[in-house]
Design an enzyme around this catalytic site. Structure first.
Site, PDB file in Angstrom:
ATOM      1  N   TYR A 117      -1.650   2.872  -1.475  1.00 44.62           N
ATOM      2  CA  TYR A 117      -0.747   1.941  -0.794  1.00 44.62           C
ATOM      3  C   TYR A 117      -0.162   0.986  -1.819  1.00 44.62           C
ATOM      4  CZ  TYR A 117       0.846  -1.894   2.168  1.00 44.62           C
ATOM      5  OH  TYR A 117       1.613  -2.868   2.760  1.00 44.62           O
ATOM      6  N   GLU A 205       7.643  -1.392   1.194  1.00 43.17           N
ATOM      7  CA  GLU A 205       6.305  -0.855   1.436  1.00 43.17           C
ATOM      8  C   GLU A 205       6.289   0.650   1.218  1.00 43.17           C
ATOM      9  OE1 GLU A 205       4.619  -0.682   5.512  1.00 43.17           O
ATOM     10  OE2 GLU A 205       2.940  -1.836   4.690  1.00 43.17           O
TER      11      GLU A 205
END
Ligand code: GDP
Ligand code: MN
Length: 399
Positions: A117, A205
């Site tokens: 991530y 993101e």
């Protein structure tokens, strides 16, 4: 402003971030042709909506069909596209009503070894850009924070220095990368950070950032949001706006230059001044109901602008009552009153209305409202106004 995954990937690619090849399509035939041209063995067919959780999402009436599908042939890509286009996809982020899928992204498949991530956003409290990274990608960062908070690493960027290489290399090491992958991860962070700052993004993101079986790092999913106030500097980003994905109330408000944010409560609010608008929303909440919107009509708003604002509130099907709270300084109370009365007549006032006016020309304003023949409750101050609108909405619900 939010954009689609395929658009974010195009932008990131132009900044040198490694992204698999892919094509956005609008029909099953185009999906087949795109898959044929990618010629990648496995092809990923991805629903393009402004919401995440697509992989685990489900199409309405199709419990077996999610928003991210892996297929092997152009024919299968065409078939998947047939099942996914022009239908409603429900994910954790769309709410139960789901979103209509109008576009798909056809991407060359990657063989995933591990999912990481990576995100870049503004930490308002620290007043700095922060880079957030975790070795546990693929699932939502909220879930990671709940289950494995120790795997989340943050690095704040000093605006006078900018992103330094040791920061991204340090993050790479914390994520468990070794050897060449440290430099590869650092390069992705650097390019992503350049994209973020150059384009005035407010969020970037990447989830997952995938380590592939052959040791490469690639961006498999990307989300980007942009600061509306910076959009005037970026025609290429402005061009990516997708009206189909935006709140129609906010679009209408934008046409009139209103500061309006759609929310999911039931009390429509028309207030002057952002601070007073926030206070009004807070006091509605503390009375046990919630606001349907944030709206600051500003200081010198015209009758037309105020009337447009009031029409937007009344047209919102979730609105069960309207609270007008004006502390007139620059904004004259009679102008507000006139606009409220004319918009109510035009659209038809079908919900309780509580008005609190104070300040410049308040007597004229009150007289206009009282002589209008409309069913309006007048309030003396903010607390009184909030109590009255909440009571009126509840009485109407009970009726
Ligand atoms: P989201 O569910 O909306 O966040 O969509 P993603 O693009 O993140 O895809 C969801 C999941 O699908 C990822 O976490 C991966 O596990 C999987 N996925 C996406 N692309 C690929 C791919 O190219 N190959 C493989 N094997 N899995 C993929
Ligand atoms: Mn994702």
């Amino acid at each position: 402003m939010n954009i689609h995954e395929y658009q974010a990937k195009d932008l990131l690619r132009s900044f040198g971030v490694p992204v698999p090849p892919g094509v956005a399509v609008g029909s099953p035939a185009e999906a087949r042709e795109a898959a044929r041209q990618l010629d990648s063995g496995v092809v990923v067919v991805k629903a393009q909506i402004h919401a995440g959780g697509r992989g685990a999402g489900r199409y309405v009436g199709e419990p077996a069909c999610g928003g991210v599908r892996l297929v092997k042939t152009p024919e299968d890509a065409q078939h998947a596209a047939f099942e996914m286009l022009d239908r409603v996809l429900v994910t954790k982020q769309t709410g139960p009503e789901g979103r209509l899928v109008r576009k798909l992204y056809i991407e060359a498949g990657s063989a995933i070894e591990h999912e990481y991530y990576l995100s870049i956003l503004l930490d308002r409290e620290a007043r700095r850009i922060v880079i957030v990274a975790s070795s546990e990608g693929g699932m939502s960062i909220e879930d990671v924070a709940a289950e494995k908070p120790e795997s989340i690493h943050k690095s704040w960027i000093d605006p006078t220095i900018g992103l330094s290489d040791h920061q991204s290399r340090d993050l790479a090491v914390k994520l468990g990368f070794t050897g060449k992958q440290i430099a590869a991860f650092a390069a992705i962070v650097r390019s992503a950070y350049t994209a973020f700052t150059t384009l005035d993004a407010s969020l970037l993101e990447v989830n997952p950032l995938a380590l592939t079986k052959d040791g490469a790092l690639v961006v498999l999913d990307a989300k980007m949001s942009f600061d509306e106030n910076g959009l005037f500097r970026h025609a290429n980003v402005r061009a990516l706006r997708d009206p189909d994905e935006e709140d129609p109330r906010e679009q209408e408000a934008a046409r009139f230059g209103l500061s309006y944010v759609g929310l999911d409560g039931t009390i429509g609010c028309m207030v002057n001044g952002a601070g007073l608008a926030m206070a009004t929303m807070d006091i509605i909440n503390s009375e046990g109901e919630s606001p349907a919107n944030f709206l600051d009509v500003g200081g010198g708003a015209s009758r037309e602008k105020v009337a447009a604002a009031f029409r937007i509130l009344l047209a919102d099907p979730n609105v069960e009552g309207v609270l007008v709270n004006i502390f007139g300084g620059i904004m004259r109370c009679d102008i507000i009153a006139e606009a409220v009365v004319s918009a109510s007549r035009e659209v038809g006032l079908h919900v309780p209305l509580v008005v609190r006016l104070a300040g410049t020309n308040v007597e004229e304003g009150m007289a206009l409202i009282e002589n209008s023949g409309l069913d309006v409750t007048v309030a003396s101050d903010l607390a009184d106004a909030a109590r009255k609108i909440v009571a009126a909405v509840r009485a109407r619900r009970a009726a």
